[in-house]
Scaffold this motif. Structure first.
Motif, PDB file in Angstrom:
ATOM      1  N   SER A  25       1.227   4.157  -2.863  1.00 40.45           N
ATOM      2  CA  SER A  25       1.041   5.428  -2.601  1.00 40.45           C
ATOM      3  C   SER A  25       2.377   6.429  -3.044  1.00 40.45           C
ATOM      4  O   SER A  25       1.861   7.389  -3.453  1.00 40.45           O
ATOM      5  CB  SER A  25       1.060   5.628  -1.270  1.00 40.45           C
ATOM      6  OG  SER A  25       1.035   7.113  -0.842  1.00 40.45           O
TER       7      SER A  25
ATOM      8  N   LYS B 164       0.812  -1.417   0.050  1.00 40.08           N
ATOM      9  CA  LYS B 164      -0.001  -0.059   0.002  1.00 40.08           C
ATOM     10  C   LYS B 164       0.825   1.263  -0.031  1.00 40.08           C
ATOM     11  O   LYS B 164       0.770   2.106  -0.525  1.00 40.08           O
ATOM     12  CB  LYS B 164      -1.010  -0.058   1.102  1.00 40.08           C
ATOM     13  CG  LYS B 164      -1.881   0.941   1.127  1.00 40.08           C
ATOM     14  CD  LYS B 164      -2.870   0.952   2.308  1.00 40.08           C
ATOM     15  CE  LYS B 164      -3.968   2.104   2.447  1.00 40.08           C
ATOM     16  NZ  LYS B 164      -5.009   2.102   3.445  1.00 40.08           N
ATOM     17  N   GLN B 165       2.079   1.289   0.691  1.00 40.93           N
ATOM     18  CA  GLN B 165       2.707   2.187   0.842  1.00 40.93           C
ATOM     19  C   GLN B 165       3.242   2.640  -0.668  1.00 40.93           C
ATOM     20  O   GLN B 165       3.538   3.683  -1.141  1.00 40.93           O
ATOM     21  CB  GLN B 165       3.978   2.264   2.013  1.00 40.93           C
ATOM     22  CG  GLN B 165       3.580   2.089   3.152  1.00 40.93           C
ATOM     23  CD  GLN B 165       4.393   2.278   4.369  1.00 40.93           C
ATOM     24  OE1 GLN B 165       5.727   1.859   4.094  1.00 40.93           O
ATOM     25  NE2 GLN B 165       4.095   2.039   5.820  1.00 40.93           N
TER      26      GLN B 165
END
Length: 366
Positions: A166, A162-163
């Motif tokens: 992003s 997820k990071q």
């Protein structure tokens, strides 16, 4: 004693003859007076007739003059109309030529930016590629952990993914903004003012201009300094136009320090020679009634003899083929005519040059 002749008193005869002579004399005078009157009347009629003839002649002459003058005026009006048409065509041609020159200047500055844009796009693309590769490896690891049934490790990998996503999105947006800025710079200005972060705009063009110059000359290095007012509000300007102004001033600043770098091996300082460090500085600050942007370099400076000419169209100090002479002229018009501000220059030979943009407080976006 009375004397008589034929019984008539001679004194009476004398009186009678005197009366006859007086009457004759009076009649003669009256006759002469009538003749003079007739002559005078005839003379007056003659004079009047001559005067009338002269007046008629003058009227005819004046009428002819007015007719000729009217013809001259009609011919002049025709010539004026022809000249007006010619001037209108010339003005249209000049406007078309001006638009072409302005577009050429925009494309020229865009060409100078190309290398810098490529460098700036490459950085976020490298991040996107790296995070994408790492994420692909992490998905393989996740699949293995799922097979093992280790849910905690799967959750940890998912959090890392997820990071990464992003970060990929962040750098993708960065690349997108660079492309958007390039397109805005190349297209015709809309003339619509909008709230703009001048600190971000100046920082963007500073880096693009620097990397563009580095792409042309890999041996060139310069220090870039920024002193941005953190409390600077957004300013209502035409961003494409102010961006072109900043780009031109920054390009000129890098050109000036590059020229001095090539001609200077060292500068005396305290009796010793130290290497020349080319430096370009951008400063922004909010004044009581204006926003001020300063682009400063420590190049060779502008000679006093030509300082008053630098904002004139087609005037350039660069060698043939390296400058159109329109950059500063267009920049001056954009700031003064387009935004009601001022663009001033302060320069000292062998010390450097500062261009100061001042936008009135009325341009602030409240």
């Amino acid at each position: 004693m009375s004397t008589f002749l034929f019984g008539i008193d001679l004194a009476d005869i004398g009186v009678f003859f005197q009366q006859i002579i007086f009457a004759y004399s009076l009649a003669l005078r009256i006759q002469l007076s009538n003749q003079e009157k007739v002559k005078a009347q005839a003379h007056a009629v003659k004079i009047q007739k001559e005067a009338n003839q002269q007046l008629e002649h003058k009227v005819q002459e004046r009428t002819q003059q007015l007719y000729e003058t009217n013809e001259d005026l009609e011919r002049s009006n025709e010539q004026i109309n022809v000249k007006n048409l010619e001037l209108a065509e010339t003005l249209s041609t000049l406007r078309s030529t001006q638009a072409q020159l302005i577009q050429s200047e925009k494309l020229a500055s865009l060409g100078e930016l190309t290398a810098g844009i490529a460098h700036e796009i490459q950085n976020p693309l490298n991040f996107v590629n790296n995070f994408a590769e790492v994420s692909a490896e992490m998905l393989d690891e996740m699949a293995e952990e799922i097979e093992k049934g280790d849910t905690e490790e799967v959750k940890a990998i998912a959090a890392d993914l997820k990071q990464n996503l992003s970060k990929i999105n962040h750098h993708g947006q960065r690349a997108s903004s660079i492309v958007k800025g390039m397109l805005e710079h190349s297209r015709t200005s809309t003339g619509i003012k909008e709230p703009t972060d001048l600190n971000a705009l100046a920082d963007e063009y500073l880096r693009l201009a620097y990397h563009g110059l580095r792409a042309k000359d890999s041996s060139f290095n310069a220090t870039m300094e920024t002193h941005f007012d953190p409390d600077l509000p957004k300013v209502s300007v035409i961003p494409q136009d102010i961006g072109r102004v900043l780009l031109n001033l920054i390009n000129n600043a890098f050109y000036a320090v590059a020229e001095r770098s090539r001609s200077t091996v060292g500068a005396p300082l305290g009796g010793a020679h130290v290497p020349y460090q080319p430096t370009v500085t951008i400063t922004t600050r909010k004044l009581a009634d204006a926003i001020e942007i300063t682009v400063q370099d420590n190049g060779n400076g502008i000679p006093e003899a030509i300082k008053d000419k630098i904002f004139q169209p087609f005037f350039t100090t660069k060698p043939t083929g390296q400058g159109t002479g329109l950059g500063l002229s267009l920049a001056y018009d954009i700031v003064t005519k387009g935004h009601g501000g001022t663009l001033e220059v302060d320069s000292q030979e062998k010390i450097g040059t500062s261009f100061v943009i001042s936008l009135p407080v009325t341009s602030l976006n409240h």
